[in-house]
Design an enzyme around this catalytic site. Structure first.
Site, PDB file in Angstrom:
ATOM      1  N   LYS A 153      10.756 -10.243 -45.524  1.00 43.47           N
ATOM      2  CA  LYS A 153      11.208  -9.206 -46.457  1.00 43.47           C
ATOM      3  C   LYS A 153      11.471  -9.733 -47.878  1.00 43.47           C
ATOM      4  O   LYS A 153      10.533  -9.958 -48.606  1.00 43.47           O
ATOM      5  CB  LYS A 153      12.416  -8.474 -45.869  1.00 43.47           C
ATOM      6  CG  LYS A 153      12.033  -7.758 -44.532  1.00 43.47           C
ATOM      7  CD  LYS A 153      13.105  -6.831 -44.024  1.00 43.47           C
ATOM      8  CE  LYS A 153      12.811  -6.308 -42.621  1.00 43.47           C
ATOM      9  NZ  LYS A 153      12.148  -5.039 -42.561  1.00 43.47           N
TER      10      LYS A 153
ATOM     11  N   ASP B  62      17.794 -14.913 -36.699  1.00 40.41           N
ATOM     12  CA  ASP B  62      16.738 -14.112 -37.325  1.00 40.41           C
ATOM     13  C   ASP B  62      17.307 -13.478 -38.589  1.00 40.41           C
ATOM     14  O   ASP B  62      18.129 -12.562 -38.535  1.00 40.41           O
ATOM     15  CB  ASP B  62      16.240 -13.047 -36.343  1.00 40.41           C
ATOM     16  CG  ASP B  62      15.124 -12.192 -36.929  1.00 40.41           C
ATOM     17  OD1 ASP B  62      14.809 -12.338 -38.120  1.00 40.41           O
ATOM     18  OD2 ASP B  62      14.558 -11.368 -36.175  1.00 40.41           O
TER      19      ASP B  62
ATOM     20  N   TYR C  34      16.147  -6.181 -33.154  1.00 42.92           N
ATOM     21  CA  TYR C  34      14.682  -6.104 -33.252  1.00 42.92           C
ATOM     22  C   TYR C  34      14.176  -7.352 -33.949  1.00 42.92           C
ATOM     23  O   TYR C  34      14.716  -7.758 -34.994  1.00 42.92           O
ATOM     24  CB  TYR C  34      14.294  -4.853 -34.052  1.00 42.92           C
ATOM     25  CG  TYR C  34      12.815  -4.693 -34.293  1.00 42.92           C
ATOM     26  CD1 TYR C  34      11.936  -4.492 -33.234  1.00 42.92           C
ATOM     27  CD2 TYR C  34      12.289  -4.736 -35.582  1.00 42.92           C
ATOM     28  CE1 TYR C  34      10.574  -4.327 -33.451  1.00 42.92           C
ATOM     29  CE2 TYR C  34      10.931  -4.569 -35.817  1.00 42.92           C
ATOM     30  CZ  TYR C  34      10.076  -4.368 -34.748  1.00 42.92           C
ATOM     31  OH  TYR C  34       8.731  -4.212 -34.973  1.00 42.92           O
TER      32      TYR C  34
HETATM   33  N1  PLP Z   1      13.187  -9.509 -37.490  1.00 42.49           N
HETATM   34  C1  PLP Z   1      13.990  -8.592 -38.060  1.00 42.49           C
HETATM   35  C2  PLP Z   1      15.463  -8.823 -38.051  1.00 42.49           C
HETATM   36  C3  PLP Z   1      13.464  -7.451 -38.656  1.00 42.49           C
HETATM   37  O1  PLP Z   1      14.278  -6.550 -39.224  1.00 42.49           O
HETATM   38  C4  PLP Z   1      12.059  -7.270 -38.641  1.00 42.49           C
HETATM   39  C5  PLP Z   1      11.463  -6.053 -39.242  1.00 42.49           C
HETATM   40  O2  PLP Z   1      12.106  -5.117 -39.577  1.00 42.49           O
HETATM   41  C6  PLP Z   1      11.255  -8.245 -38.037  1.00 42.49           C
HETATM   42  C7  PLP Z   1      11.854  -9.358 -37.485  1.00 42.49           C
HETATM   43  C8  PLP Z   1       9.775  -8.097 -38.015  1.00 42.49           C
HETATM   44  O3  PLP Z   1       9.251  -8.238 -39.296  1.00 42.49           O
HETATM   45  P1  PLP Z   1       7.815  -7.620 -39.656  1.00 42.49           P
HETATM   46  O4  PLP Z   1       7.969  -6.146 -39.656  1.00 42.49           O
HETATM   47  O5  PLP Z   1       7.504  -8.202 -40.998  1.00 42.49           O
HETATM   48  O6  PLP Z   1       6.863  -8.105 -38.610  1.00 42.49           O
END
Ligand code: PLP
Length: 454
Positions: free
Chosen positions: A280, A248, A149
């Site tokens: 985060k 990511d 995700y």
């Molecule tokens: N990338 C990863 C690996 C994530 O775990 C998340 C959210 O959980 C995101 C991107 C998206 O971040 P946000 O919820 O701050 O938009």
């Protein structure tokens, strides 16, 4: 005169009813609604250290930690003091500020990135990184993995097409087919599928994006084969085809290691991503995220280069102050403490589930871990989907009754913090046997829906 209280409605239930009247599903991010486990989400009034207190006055050990950010626990006094001082100076100016520079310097000093740009969410970070990769390479195809995700970016809310290495289809109504027709979705840890996709589209691939160590289908470690990690294989393959490799690290960044990046140690992994996304932990509990990487790529960004990207609250002084304070307080002892607490919780969970006869697999990437209610190792999203969600729901509610707030979905990492002291860990350990028995009482024949995304 008030009447006698004959039917007390818990405040969480009352708030949820009010919320549902004015907000879709009563929540501002789907997984919070408890749809995957049933029941009413607890509305949290306050949090301190490892503990949450709900609006009914119940306390819980927190195993969500805001889905990762609260590395130091809630309301850490030094983070709080830095934030209070920042707020007293005003909350947003729309001009450059010193905290942004300091946080950027901290990230550049610790990680592989040479330059970094701040945004307000992980979604924005991955969306912007992909745009930059496309702008830099002049190509349009993006490769991602099922179960990874990356936020609710149209092009990444995609499900695999009908055959291997065919273009994807929208993963949700509202995403037009035109947004996913340049996305290829592959099974995680599957090198043959990656090789095949690059053979097919190699000269059209702008980038491959992957969670550095996936946590959004539960924790699924990148596999090492013949001494080469999956990430190193991906980086190599991208390089051979002139595509950018985007790691990511929104979830893993500064959570699994003090260096901020999964497998940063070249001696172990032998790879460096072209672009990295963070979020985060680096926001210290505030809406802050970032993308960064090779200077020659980052310099293609506006205003230095032609690829447009912007944000009204990007680099917000309060958020960057919170992030900076958090990263500075994140010493090696913090990671060691979380690692030790994770070992205790993992062992106790496995022990309780084994005694209750519940099939399960505990998987970890560094201090990040999750417990799958399945009988086979989980290498990819198809394996993850064999999780017994009914058994997890029973387990979850038993834990909640006994004062432990787990993620309300079977497909999530369990997050700890440096504030999870002996008392907090003991509360978890004490709650596990009854939860395992509750899971054992539930049939394992239920079918699964797709892992719910936030
Ligand atoms: N990338 C990863 C690996 C994530 O775990 C998340 C959210 O959980 C995101 C991107 C998206 O971040 P946000 O919820 O701050 O938009």
């Amino acid at each position: 005169m008030p009447t006698l209280d004959t039917g007390h409605v818990p405040a969480s239930e009352e708030l949820f009813a009010r919320a549902k009247a004015v907000t879709p599903g009563g929540v501002n991010s789907p997984v919070r609604a408890f749809n995957a486990v049933g029941g009413t989400p607890r509305f949290i009034r306050e949090a301190k250290g490892a503990w949450l207190t709900d609006v009914d006055g119940n306390s819980y050990v927190d195993l969500i930690c805001s889905w990762g950010p609260m590395l130091l626990g809630h309301a850490h006094p030094e983070v709080q003091a830095a934030v209070q001082a920042a707020v007293a100076r005003g909350t947003s100016y729309g001009t450059p500020t010193e905290p942004e520079v300091e946080l950027a310097e901290e990230i550049v000093a610790r990680t592989s990135v040479e330059e970094v740009r701040f945004v307000s969410s992980g979604t924005e970070a991955t969306m912007s990184a992909i745009r930059l990769a496309r702008g830099f390479t002049g190509r349009d195809v993006v490769i991602k993995f099922a179960g990874c995700y990356h936020g609710h970016v149209d092009a990444l809310l995609a499900s695999a097409g009908s055959g291997l290495a065919t273009f994807a289809v929208p993963g949700t109504p509202g995403v037009p087919a035109s947004s996913t027709e340049l996305t290829v979705v592959l099974p995680y840890n599957d090198r043959a599928a990656v090789t095949q996709a690059f053979a097919e589209y190699g000269d059209r691939v702008a980038c491959l994006i992957t969670e550095a160590a996936p946590g959004n289908m539960g924790v699924v470690p990148p596999e090492t084969q013949h001494g080469q990690s999956f990430n190193a294989f991906l980086a190599d393959t991208c390089r051979q085809h002139g595509a950018l490799f985007i790691s990511d690290e929104v979830m893993t960044g500064f959570r699994v290691t003090r260096q901020g990046q999964w497998g940063l140690d070249g001696a172990v992994e032998g790879w460096t991503p072209d672009l990295v996304t963070f979020g985060k932990v680096m926001g210290g509990g505030f809406p802050a995220a970032a993308f960064g990487g090779r200077a020659d790529v980052m310099r293609r960004l506006s205003p230095e280069g032609p690829v447009y990207q912007a944000g009204t609250l990007s680099g917000n002084p309060v958020a960057t102050t919170a992030g900076l304070a958090t990263l500075r307080l994140a010493t090696q002892e913090v990671y060691d403490h979380i690692g030790a607490a994770a070992e205790t919780v993992k062992a106790a969970a496995s022990d309780a589930l084994t005694k209750a006869g519940v099939a399960h697999v505990v998987q970890e990437s560094g201090t990040m871990f999750s417990v799958f209610f399945t009988d086979r190792p989980v290498r990819d999203f198809t394996d993850a989907s064999t999780t017994d969600v009914a058994a997890y729901a029973a387990f979850f509610h038993s834990m909640l009754r006994d004062g432990v707030y787990l993620p309300p979905s079977a497909f999530e990492a369990w997050f700890l913090s440096s504030a999870h002291d002996d008392a907090a860990v003991q509360r978890i350990v004490d709650a596990l046997p009854a939860a395992a028995d509750a899971a054992a009482r539930v049939s394992t024949s239920s079918t699964n829906e797709q892992a719910e995304i936030r």
